[in-house]
Design a protein around this motif. Structure first.
Motif, PDB file in Angstrom:
ATOM      1  N   GLN A 114      -0.813   2.369   4.259  1.00 45.06           N
ATOM      2  CA  GLN A 114      -1.233   3.360   5.242  1.00 45.06           C
ATOM      3  C   GLN A 114      -0.025   3.969   5.942  1.00 45.06           C
ATOM      4  O   GLN A 114      -0.048   4.221   7.137  1.00 45.06           O
ATOM      5  CB  GLN A 114      -2.147   2.702   6.283  1.00 45.06           C
ATOM      6  CG  GLN A 114      -3.380   2.074   5.708  1.00 45.06           C
ATOM      7  CD  GLN A 114      -4.166   1.317   6.754  1.00 45.06           C
ATOM      8  OE1 GLN A 114      -4.230   1.716   7.913  1.00 45.06           O
ATOM      9  NE2 GLN A 114      -4.779   0.216   6.359  1.00 45.06           N
ATOM     10  N   THR A 115       1.028   4.246   5.172  1.00 42.51           N
ATOM     11  CA  THR A 115       2.286   4.707   5.771  1.00 42.51           C
ATOM     12  C   THR A 115       2.754   6.056   5.232  1.00 42.51           C
ATOM     13  O   THR A 115       3.886   6.452   5.490  1.00 42.51           O
ATOM     14  CB  THR A 115       3.387   3.660   5.544  1.00 42.51           C
ATOM     15  OG1 THR A 115       3.477   3.378   4.135  1.00 42.51           O
ATOM     16  CG2 THR A 115       3.094   2.377   6.294  1.00 42.51           C
ATOM     17  N   ASN A 118     -12.302   9.774  10.835  1.00 42.59           N
ATOM     18  CA  ASN A 118     -11.913   8.762  11.809  1.00 42.59           C
ATOM     19  C   ASN A 118     -11.633   7.480  11.047  1.00 42.59           C
ATOM     20  O   ASN A 118     -12.334   7.153  10.069  1.00 42.59           O
ATOM     21  CB  ASN A 118     -13.026   8.519  12.834  1.00 42.59           C
ATOM     22  CG  ASN A 118     -13.295   9.750  13.668  1.00 42.59           C
ATOM     23  OD1 ASN A 118     -12.429  10.211  14.393  1.00 42.59           O
ATOM     24  ND2 ASN A 118     -14.500  10.298  13.536  1.00 42.59           N
ATOM     25  N   THR A 119     -10.612   6.766  11.480  1.00 44.83           N
ATOM     26  CA  THR A 119     -10.283   5.499  10.835  1.00 44.83           C
ATOM     27  C   THR A 119     -11.515   4.605  10.816  1.00 44.83           C
ATOM     28  O   THR A 119     -12.198   4.454  11.820  1.00 44.83           O
ATOM     29  CB  THR A 119      -9.119   4.816  11.578  1.00 44.83           C
ATOM     30  OG1 THR A 119      -7.983   5.685  11.511  1.00 44.83           O
ATOM     31  CG2 THR A 119      -8.767   3.478  10.958  1.00 44.83           C
ATOM     32  N   LEU A 157      -8.988   4.688   5.768  1.00 41.46           N
ATOM     33  CA  LEU A 157      -8.206   3.595   6.348  1.00 41.46           C
ATOM     34  C   LEU A 157      -7.325   4.097   7.478  1.00 41.46           C
ATOM     35  O   LEU A 157      -7.099   3.387   8.454  1.00 41.46           O
ATOM     36  CB  LEU A 157      -7.345   2.923   5.274  1.00 41.46           C
ATOM     37  CG  LEU A 157      -8.103   2.284   4.115  1.00 41.46           C
ATOM     38  CD1 LEU A 157      -7.135   1.710   3.096  1.00 41.46           C
ATOM     39  CD2 LEU A 157      -9.066   1.223   4.622  1.00 41.46           C
ATOM     40  N   LYS A 158      -6.827   5.346   7.329  1.00 41.36           N
ATOM     41  CA  LYS A 158      -6.016   5.944   8.387  1.00 41.36           C
ATOM     42  C   LYS A 158      -6.056   7.454   8.234  1.00 41.36           C
ATOM     43  O   LYS A 158      -5.872   7.985   7.152  1.00 41.36           O
ATOM     44  CB  LYS A 158      -4.574   5.456   8.300  1.00 41.36           C
ATOM     45  CG  LYS A 158      -3.681   5.973   9.439  1.00 41.36           C
ATOM     46  CD  LYS A 158      -2.316   5.312   9.392  1.00 41.36           C
ATOM     47  CE  LYS A 158      -1.499   5.671  10.605  1.00 41.36           C
ATOM     48  NZ  LYS A 158      -0.220   4.945  10.618  1.00 41.36           N
ATOM     49  N   ASP A 217      -4.276  10.368  10.571  1.00 36.12           N
ATOM     50  CA  ASP A 217      -3.429  10.606  11.737  1.00 36.12           C
ATOM     51  C   ASP A 217      -2.718  11.944  11.545  1.00 36.12           C
ATOM     52  O   ASP A 217      -1.791  12.049  10.739  1.00 36.12           O
ATOM     53  CB  ASP A 217      -2.414   9.472  11.869  1.00 36.12           C
ATOM     54  CG  ASP A 217      -1.587   9.552  13.134  1.00 36.12           C
ATOM     55  OD1 ASP A 217      -1.296  10.673  13.599  1.00 36.12           O
ATOM     56  OD2 ASP A 217      -1.211   8.491  13.656  1.00 36.12           O
ATOM     57  N   ASP A 223      -2.591   7.052  -0.344  1.00 37.77           N
ATOM     58  CA  ASP A 223      -1.822   7.008   0.907  1.00 37.77           C
ATOM     59  C   ASP A 223      -0.935   8.239   0.873  1.00 37.77           C
ATOM     60  O   ASP A 223       0.097   8.247   0.201  1.00 37.77           O
ATOM     61  CB  ASP A 223      -0.997   5.719   0.977  1.00 37.77           C
ATOM     62  CG  ASP A 223      -0.178   5.630   2.253  1.00 37.77           C
ATOM     63  OD1 ASP A 223      -0.445   6.402   3.195  1.00 37.77           O
ATOM     64  OD2 ASP A 223       0.727   4.777   2.304  1.00 37.77           O
TER      65      ASP A 223
END
Length: 177
Positions: A33-34, A95-96, A140-141, A143, A173
């Motif tokens: 998640q990066t 939304n996560t 999962l994420k 942002d 990701d």
């Protein structure tokens, strides 16, 4: 003697300019998640990884996001095997932790999350999620500040010939563009 000296220099220069190619291990990337810009899934038990066909295993992967109208599109292609994925989210908020139901790709459709798989070299190569088949994508994420969209997905889809694909263990990701 000159020939041997010239040959040694040529070999040294050639080996100094060689780069190690990234080897495709055929394994799915880890779930992260990066913003690693990774994507993978299994299609009927076979690992799908995006790449181009020029022998350098460069990923062929794109994601775009806009707010007005709110739309996110994610594409992953493998030009060696001529197959790929397309996800379109029109007026869908992220939304996560959300689990989003996926449906058939339909141009212009609003308030929907759509996904499809295609094999471009085959007749009937476009596979769509049509009832009673289903699919989900888990966020999962998401942002927008860090520009990261990460999640997992799975779905079943069928082509015009009635052939079914089962997509499992999907993960991505990505850095938003």
């Amino acid at each position: 003697m000159r020939k041997v000296y010239f040959l040694l220099i040529a070999v040294a220069l050639t080996s100094a300019t060689c780069k190690k190619e990234k080897i495709n291990t055929g394994k799915l990337p880890p779930i992260t998640q990066t913003g690693e810009n990774t994507f993978g899934a299994t299609v009927n038990g076979k690992v799908f990884l995006p790449k181009v066909n020029f022998g350098n295993y460069t990923v062929k992967l794109a994601v775009s996001y806009s707010l007005n109208p709110q739309q996110l599109q994610m594409i992953a292609n493998n030009t060696d095997s001529n197959d790929g994925f397309n996800f379109i989210f029109n007026d869908v908020s992220f939304n996560t932790g959300d689990i989003i139901q996926l449906s058939q790709l339909v141009v212009g459709k609003r308030n929907v999350a759509m996904a499809g798989y295609s094999i471009t070299r085959e007749t009937g190569g476009s596979y769509d999620i049509v009832p009673p088949l289903t699919g989900t994508l888990t966020v999962l994420k998401f942002d927008v500040t860090q520009k990261i969209f990460a999640g997992t997905f799975s779905f079943e889809a069928v082509n015009s010939l009635g052939e079914k694909v089962i997509v499992k263990d999907g993960r991505f990701d990505l850095k938003l563009q």
